[in-house]
Scaffold this motif. Structure first.
Motif, PDB file in Angstrom:
ATOM      1  N   SER A 156       0.858  -1.188   0.000  1.00 13.72           N
ATOM      2  CA  SER A 156       0.000   0.000   0.000  1.00 13.72           C
ATOM      3  C   SER A 156       0.897   1.242   0.000  1.00 13.72           C
ATOM      4  N   LEU A 157       0.320   2.393  -0.268  1.00 14.81           N
ATOM      5  CA  LEU A 157       1.090   3.638  -0.275  1.00 14.81           C
ATOM      6  C   LEU A 157       1.718   3.917   1.093  1.00 14.81           C
ATOM      7  N   PRO A 158       0.969   3.809   2.201  1.00 10.63           N
ATOM      8  CA  PRO A 158       1.610   4.043   3.512  1.00 10.63           C
ATOM      9  C   PRO A 158       2.752   3.071   3.787  1.00 10.63           C
ATOM     10  N   GLU A 159       2.589   1.802   3.354  1.00  4.25           N
ATOM     11  CA  GLU A 159       3.658   0.826   3.573  1.00  4.25           C
ATOM     12  C   GLU A 159       4.910   1.218   2.798  1.00  4.25           C
ATOM     13  N   LEU A 160       4.760   1.564   1.525  1.00  2.00           N
ATOM     14  CA  LEU A 160       5.910   1.961   0.715  1.00  2.00           C
ATOM     15  C   LEU A 160       6.546   3.237   1.261  1.00  2.00           C
ATOM     16  N   MET A 161       5.717   4.198   1.667  1.00  2.87           N
ATOM     17  CA  MET A 161       6.230   5.444   2.244  1.00  2.87           C
ATOM     18  C   MET A 161       7.055   5.142   3.497  1.00  2.87           C
ATOM     19  N   GLY A 162       6.594   4.172   4.269  1.00  2.00           N
ATOM     20  CA  GLY A 162       7.315   3.808   5.487  1.00  2.00           C
ATOM     21  C   GLY A 162       8.703   3.291   5.180  1.00  2.00           C
ATOM     22  N   TYR A 163       8.812   2.469   4.123  1.00  4.71           N
ATOM     23  CA  TYR A 163      10.129   1.970   3.725  1.00  4.71           C
ATOM     24  C   TYR A 163      11.032   3.103   3.240  1.00  4.71           C
TER      25      TYR A 163
END
Length: 585
Positions: free
Chosen positions: A176-183
């Motif tokens: 998801s976008l939040p997951e990718l942003m977190g990385y």
């Protein structure tokens, strides 16, 4: 008897608990004193309530509360297969269980449901041993479903360390976008910024209709400061996704203004979102390291050696050797690349003044040739600023002192002539900071000391001079540290710090000996000095292999050991590296 009664013997039977568990298991198998049947499908397993209650909070709540199971002789455990239930009951009575990939997931679910924490963590440990770049993202999703923090932490660690492989997986595109942003927001992500950009582009292209609008939020996670200008302005800037976003183009334009106006536009003048992006710290992949290259080795030959300092074991390791022996070349670092510029060739029968430029990247540990200078130089000075390298003075083709100044533009791989120095000097201390190049002292063609500070204004391509009686140095390096310029030695033990704004010199702790032809650099807010030549009170010159550190907070010099050999007129630089490629060479 009274005296003997004071003594007490504390006896512990170490085998009692294991023997007791063994006997209970025998009783279970013989169906002796069992008082409950755990059922799964058609399978019924006789058990002792007190054993179950003692082993699990789940069974304690079931049999010691006002639940209907308290009165039942048969308890149906839904959601657990008979095989898994049998394995768990065997584990309860023996402490032993075999975990395989075939059963680990249902076993983990059952352990979670029945509240066997140690068994749950044993399953987690088993899965952690199976982790690899291909499955770590799936394991993270699994750990979220299972609410297993230990598995998630380990899988996240693998994903961070192996991001180069993970970024090419199909699983990454499913984030998801939040997951990718977190990385992408994580400092521990092991990736170069170019790869970070390529990863977010691939993620968007996986579902362009729904993800295209996320480009500006994702692009702000790319740390533009650590991207080579050529890649940024020729590749990223022309990407259709970037061009479709006003914010992205503004960010790139802010970098362009900062670099190509050579500092006339400050970061504060850029768009609001630019400053935190530009000042973001490098990821853990990037770390600065100390490199020594070239120079005169043991006073008998020009060295081709290149050495890198390994902080983990405090030793110097060898890099690929320079392709050619060069006497009094100059050395500079730019964009994580080491440049060796000009010098006098000593590998041939007849020495020649060189205009050649050699480069070394720690990523590849290979030397390459770059665009040569417009004119040959040796015994000159070089300094980098933004995406430029400046070569100043030295001796030219006719081996006479020159005031020539050249500038290399790494963006366009071009050299160009700049305004000449106001006074040609040899062996000054040179440093670049705050849109200016400062040149302290040196000697003229007659070897007389020059008590001048020559200042080159980079954006205006103009020189100015300031006379100063404090300036009297020759063959001394200069570095910028804590917004001050430090001039280290130069036929003297003295080190002075120059405040450019106040135009004031401050005396610092002296060197241990009068030193010249040494080199200095800065790492982690400390000043490091290597090699050089010392001059005794009787004017006896001795070559040095010393490696020393100066801390401006304490004003103290400390020894860091020594170089593998005595060395002077060498390069000593701080270079950013991404991976220790040289260890594999």
């Amino acid at each position: 008897m009274d005296a003997l009664a004071v003594d007490v013997h504390h006896y512990k039977d170490k085998e009692l608990s294991s023997n007791l568990l063994l006997q209970l298991n025998r009783l279970r198998h013989e169906n002796i004193l069992t008082d409950v049947l755990l059922c799964s499908g058609d399978t019924q397993i006789p058990c002792h309530r007190n054993v179950l209650v003692s082993s699990s909070p789940y069974f304690r709540a079931m049999f010691c509360s006002n639940f209907m199971e308290t009165q039942q002789t048969k308890v149906d455990l839904k959601g657990i297969t008979s095989a898994i239930l049998s394995s768990i009951i065997d584990y309860v009575y023996t402490g032993l269980i075999s975990i395989t990939m075939d059963i680990v997931l249902p076993l983990m679910q059952a352990a979670s449901m029945l509240q066997y924490g140690c068994l749950f963590e044993a399953c987690s440990s088993f899965l952690q041993k199976q982790l690899c770049p291909d499955n770590c993202l799936s394991m993270i999703r699994l750990s979220d479903i299972m609410n297993c923090h230990s598995l998630r932490d380990k899988a996240k660690e693998v994903a961070m360390k192996s991001f180069s492989d993970v970024s090419a997986s199909e699983d990454l595109c499913e984030l998801s976008l939040p997951e990718l942003m977190g990385y992408l927001d994580d400092d521990s992500l092991c990736a170069e910024e170019e790869q970070v950009f390529e990863t977010l582009v691939s993620w968007i292209h996986h579902d362009p209709l729904s993800r295209r609008g996320a480009i500006s939020d994702l692009f702000k996670k790319v740390r533009l400061r650590f991207i080579h200008p050529t890649y940024l302005f020729q590749f990223i800037a022309n990407d259709p996704l970037i061009q479709s976003s006003t914010l992205c183009t503004e960010l790139i334009e802010s970098v362009r203004r900062l670099m190509f106006s050579v500092g006339t536009k400050r970061i504060e003048d850029a768009v609001v979102d630019f400053k935190p992006i530009w000042t973001a710290a490098p990821r853990c992949t990037y770390h600065d390291t100390l490199v020594v290259v070239g120079g005169r080795k043991n006073n008998d030959q020009t060295s081709r050696d290149a050495l890198v300092f390994d902080e983990s074991n405090q030793t110097w390791q060898r890099l690929a050797k320079l392709p050619i022996r060069l006497y009094r070349a100059s050395y500079v670092a730019l964009h994580s690349v080491l440049y060796v510029i000009g010098g006098l060739t000593t590998s041939t029968k007849h020495c020649q003044v060189s205009s050649a430029v050699y480069t070394l990247s720690l990523k590849t540990n290979q030397w390459r040739t770059a665009e040569p200078m417009l004119e040959p130089h040796f015994a000159h000075q070089s300094v980098s600023y933004l995406h430029f390298i400046f070569v100043l003075g030295g001796l030219g083709l006719d081996r006479r002192l020159t005031d020539n100044v050249e500038r290399y533009n790494s963006m366009f791989n071009q050299w160009e002539s700049m305004a000449p120095m106001l006074e040609a000097v040899l062996h000054p201390a040179v440093v670049a900071t705050n849109q200016r190049i400062y040149m302290f002292g040196g000697v003229d063609a007659m070897q007389n000391p020059v008590r001048l500070i020559q200042v080159y204004h980079i954006s205006r391509n103009m020189w100015s001079t300031m006379e100063n009686r404090t300036v009297k140095n020759m063959s001394a390096p200069a570095v910028v540290l804590d917004e001050k310029i430090y001039i280290i030695g130069g036929y003297t033990r003295r080190m002075i710090a120059y405040d450019t704004k106040a135009n004031r010199f401050t005396k610092c702790a002296n060197l241990k000996e009068r030193r010249m032809h040494h080199s200095a650099t800065v790492l982690n807010n400390k000043l490091y000095v290597t090699g050089g030549r010392s001059v005794s009170s009787h004017d006896i010159i001795e070559d040095l292999d010393t490696f020393e550190c100066y801390d401006p907070k304490t004003d103290i010099w400390t020894s860091k050991g020594s170089l593998p050999h005595k060395l002077f007129d060498h390069g000593f630089l701080t270079l950013t590296c991404v991976s220790k490629t040289w260890e594999k060479s």
